[in-house]
Design a protein around this motif. Structure first.
Motif, PDB file in Angstrom:
ATOM      1  N   ALA A  78      -8.541  -0.598  -5.521  1.00  0.00           N
ATOM      2  CA  ALA A  78      -9.639   0.201  -4.952  1.00  0.00           C
ATOM      3  C   ALA A  78      -9.949   1.421  -5.823  1.00  0.00           C
ATOM      4  O   ALA A  78     -10.803   2.219  -5.466  1.00  0.00           O
ATOM      5  CB  ALA A  78      -9.285   0.643  -3.535  1.00  0.00           C
ATOM      6  N   ARG A  79      -9.261   1.573  -6.927  1.00  0.00           N
ATOM      7  CA  ARG A  79      -9.492   2.724  -7.798  1.00  0.00           C
ATOM      8  C   ARG A  79     -10.809   2.549  -8.543  1.00  0.00           C
ATOM      9  O   ARG A  79     -11.023   1.547  -9.205  1.00  0.00           O
ATOM     10  CB  ARG A  79      -8.367   2.858  -8.809  1.00  0.00           C
ATOM     11  CG  ARG A  79      -8.503   4.107  -9.699  1.00  0.00           C
ATOM     12  CD  ARG A  79      -7.453   4.151 -10.800  1.00  0.00           C
ATOM     13  NE  ARG A  79      -6.105   4.241 -10.277  1.00  0.00           N
ATOM     14  CZ  ARG A  79      -5.192   3.283 -10.329  1.00  0.00           C
ATOM     15  NH1 ARG A  79      -5.517   2.134 -10.889  1.00  0.00           N
ATOM     16  NH2 ARG A  79      -3.981   3.444  -9.826  1.00  0.00           N
ATOM     17  N   GLY A  80     -11.674   3.540  -8.393  1.00  0.00           N
ATOM     18  CA  GLY A  80     -12.933   3.539  -9.146  1.00  0.00           C
ATOM     19  C   GLY A  80     -13.792   2.336  -8.869  1.00  0.00           C
ATOM     20  O   GLY A  80     -14.253   1.702  -9.793  1.00  0.00           O
ATOM     21  N   SER A  91      -8.350   5.263   0.135  1.00  0.00           N
ATOM     22  CA  SER A  91      -7.601   5.883  -0.957  1.00  0.00           C
ATOM     23  C   SER A  91      -8.004   5.187  -2.256  1.00  0.00           C
ATOM     24  O   SER A  91      -7.988   3.962  -2.333  1.00  0.00           O
ATOM     25  CB  SER A  91      -6.094   5.759  -0.742  1.00  0.00           C
ATOM     26  OG  SER A  91      -5.686   6.420   0.440  1.00  0.00           O
ATOM     27  N   ALA A  92      -8.337   5.958  -3.261  1.00  0.00           N
ATOM     28  CA  ALA A  92      -8.780   5.401  -4.547  1.00  0.00           C
ATOM     29  C   ALA A  92      -7.568   5.074  -5.414  1.00  0.00           C
ATOM     30  O   ALA A  92      -7.290   5.714  -6.428  1.00  0.00           O
ATOM     31  CB  ALA A  92      -9.708   6.366  -5.258  1.00  0.00           C
ATOM     32  N   VAL A  93      -6.824   4.061  -4.990  1.00  0.00           N
ATOM     33  CA  VAL A  93      -5.621   3.636  -5.698  1.00  0.00           C
ATOM     34  C   VAL A  93      -5.627   2.116  -5.789  1.00  0.00           C
ATOM     35  O   VAL A  93      -6.398   1.429  -5.115  1.00  0.00           O
ATOM     36  CB  VAL A  93      -4.334   4.117  -4.988  1.00  0.00           C
ATOM     37  CG1 VAL A  93      -4.221   5.633  -5.007  1.00  0.00           C
ATOM     38  CG2 VAL A  93      -4.288   3.596  -3.543  1.00  0.00           C
ATOM     39  N   GLY A  94      -4.736   1.572  -6.611  1.00  0.00           N
ATOM     40  CA  GLY A  94      -4.618   0.134  -6.732  1.00  0.00           C
ATOM     41  C   GLY A  94      -5.925  -0.502  -7.186  1.00  0.00           C
ATOM     42  O   GLY A  94      -6.627   0.051  -8.048  1.00  0.00           O
ATOM     43  N   ASN A 110      -2.935  -3.122  -4.424  1.00  0.00           N
ATOM     44  CA  ASN A 110      -3.045  -4.142  -5.480  1.00  0.00           C
ATOM     45  C   ASN A 110      -2.975  -5.572  -4.944  1.00  0.00           C
ATOM     46  O   ASN A 110      -2.521  -6.484  -5.637  1.00  0.00           O
ATOM     47  CB  ASN A 110      -1.978  -3.930  -6.571  1.00  0.00           C
ATOM     48  CG  ASN A 110      -2.280  -2.711  -7.427  1.00  0.00           C
ATOM     49  OD1 ASN A 110      -3.383  -2.555  -7.934  1.00  0.00           O
ATOM     50  ND2 ASN A 110      -1.290  -1.826  -7.556  1.00  0.00           N
ATOM     51  N   GLU A 115      -5.883  -1.489  -1.854  1.00  0.00           N
ATOM     52  CA  GLU A 115      -5.271  -0.228  -2.272  1.00  0.00           C
ATOM     53  C   GLU A 115      -3.831  -0.446  -2.727  1.00  0.00           C
ATOM     54  O   GLU A 115      -3.295   0.366  -3.494  1.00  0.00           O
ATOM     55  CB  GLU A 115      -5.327   0.787  -1.134  1.00  0.00           C
ATOM     56  CG  GLU A 115      -6.740   1.202  -0.754  1.00  0.00           C
ATOM     57  CD  GLU A 115      -6.792   2.122   0.448  1.00  0.00           C
ATOM     58  OE1 GLU A 115      -5.706   2.521   0.950  1.00  0.00           O
ATOM     59  OE2 GLU A 115      -7.900   2.454   0.898  1.00  0.00           O
ATOM     60  N   ARG A 152       0.828  -1.211   0.000  1.00  0.00           N
ATOM     61  CA  ARG A 152       0.000   0.000   0.000  1.00  0.00           C
ATOM     62  C   ARG A 152       0.860   1.258   0.000  1.00  0.00           C
ATOM     63  O   ARG A 152       0.486   2.285  -0.582  1.00  0.00           O
ATOM     64  CB  ARG A 152      -0.933  -0.030   1.210  1.00  0.00           C
ATOM     65  CG  ARG A 152      -1.903   1.135   1.296  1.00  0.00           C
ATOM     66  CD  ARG A 152      -2.868   0.930   2.462  1.00  0.00           C
ATOM     67  NE  ARG A 152      -3.599   2.152   2.737  1.00  0.00           N
ATOM     68  CZ  ARG A 152      -3.153   3.128   3.523  1.00  0.00           C
ATOM     69  NH1 ARG A 152      -1.965   3.016   4.118  1.00  0.00           N
ATOM     70  NH2 ARG A 152      -3.876   4.213   3.716  1.00  0.00           N
ATOM     71  N   THR A 172       1.560   2.474  -3.591  1.00  0.00           N
ATOM     72  CA  THR A 172       0.510   3.171  -4.339  1.00  0.00           C
ATOM     73  C   THR A 172       0.057   4.461  -3.668  1.00  0.00           C
ATOM     74  O   THR A 172      -0.286   5.428  -4.347  1.00  0.00           O
ATOM     75  CB  THR A 172      -0.711   2.252  -4.528  1.00  0.00           C
ATOM     76  OG1 THR A 172      -1.149   1.783  -3.242  1.00  0.00           O
ATOM     77  CG2 THR A 172      -0.363   1.063  -5.411  1.00  0.00           C
ATOM     78  N   VAL A 173       0.050   4.488  -2.338  1.00  0.00           N
ATOM     79  CA  VAL A 173      -0.464   5.665  -1.622  1.00  0.00           C
ATOM     80  C   VAL A 173       0.621   6.716  -1.412  1.00  0.00           C
ATOM     81  O   VAL A 173       0.370   7.918  -1.543  1.00  0.00           O
ATOM     82  CB  VAL A 173      -1.086   5.254  -0.270  1.00  0.00           C
ATOM     83  CG1 VAL A 173      -1.543   6.484   0.531  1.00  0.00           C
ATOM     84  CG2 VAL A 173      -2.269   4.313  -0.490  1.00  0.00           C
TER      85      VAL A 173
END
Length: 210
Positions: A208-210, A203-206, A175, A173, A117, A120-121
Motif C-alpha cells: 500500500a506504499r505510494g 497505512s502507507a506501508v507494504g 505485503n 499493508e 500487517r 510493517t505497521v
C-alpha cells in the motif's frame, strides 16, 4: 429500539480489532465516544486501563457502565442487544455459521493477514514469509467460500463479515496481495457499500506504499 448515547469505545485507530467494533457500531447507527488508547506509550498496560481489561488489549466497550472486552465478544454483545436477528441468528445452523467465522477471525486471520500487517505497521518480530504464507492460505479458502455466496455466513451480512473485514481489506499493508482473489475483493466491496460503513485508517506501508 434503544439508541444509547453513552457508549464509549476504547480503541487504537490502526487496530483492526478496534475497527471491527467501530464499524459495527456505525452499521447499527449507534452513537459512540471514541477514546484513543496510546499503545506505543504502553497506555494499555497501565492500571487504569487494566481495570477495564486485565489482558491489556483494545478494544474495550463501555455501554453505560457495562464493560465488555475482546472484539468478537463485543460484536456478540452489540448484535444481541441492538441488532435483533439480522446480525447474529439464533437459529442453530445460522448461529454456528457465524461462530465458525468468529473462530477464523481469532485464529487464521489473526495469525495470517493481521500478523503480516503487524510486521510493517508496528514492527512486530514475526517471520514475514511465514505469516504472509498463512495469509494466502486463508485467502484461498475465503475466495472459494465467497464464490458460492455473497457473505461469509450466508446471503446477508452478519458479524462474521464485520469480524473479518478490516484485516483482509488492509492485507496489502502487510505485503499480502489480493490480486488473485476476485471473490474476496467483491466481498470487500459489498461490505464497503453497506449503509453506515466506515473505513479503517490506512497505512502507507507494504504493498500500500505510494
Amino acid at each position: 429500539m434503544s439508541r444509547n448515547p453513552t457508549i464509549k469505545l476504547y480503541r487504537h485507530a490502526l487496530s483492526g480489532h478496534s475497527h471491527r467494533v467501530q464499524l459495527f457500531l456505525s452499521l447499527l447507527g449507534l452513537p459512540v465516544e471514541l477514546v484513543d488508547v496510546d499503545l506505543r506509550s504502553g497506555a494499555h498496560k497501565q492500571p487504569q486501563f487494566l481495570a477495564l481489561n486485565p489482558f491489556g488489549q483494545v478494544p474495550v466497550l463501555d455501554d453505560d457502565g457495562t464493560i465488555v472486552a475482546d472484539s468478537n465478544a463485543i460484536l456478540v454483545y452489540l448484535a444481541r442487544k441492538y441488532g435483533g436477528e439480522a446480525w447474529l441468528p439464533t437459529e442453530p445452523f445460522g448461529a454456528a455459521a457465524v461462530q465458525r467465522w468468529l473462530s477464523v477471525a481469532a485464529g487464521p486471520l489473526a495469525f495470517g493477514p493481521a500478523a503480516a500487517r503487524l510486521v510493517t505497521v508496528f514492527a512486530a518480530k514475526f517471520d514475514a514469509d511465514e505469516v504472509i504464507g498463512r495469509a494466502h492460505a486463508l485467502l484461498r479458502v475465503m475466495d472459494g467460500e465467497l464464490a458460492r455466496r455473497p457473505f461469509l455466513a450466508g446471503d446477508r451480512a452478519t458479524i462474521a463479515d464485520v469480524a473479518c473485514y478490516a484485516y483482509v481489506a488492509h492485507a496489502p499493508e502487510g505485503n499480502v496481495s489480493l490480486a488473485e482473489y476476485e471473490h474476496v475483493r467483491a466481498w470487500l466491496a459489498r461490505i464497503a457499500a453497506l449503509p453506515g460503513f466506515v473505513p479503517m485508517q490506512a497505512s502507507a506501508v507494504g504493498l500500500a506504499r505510494g
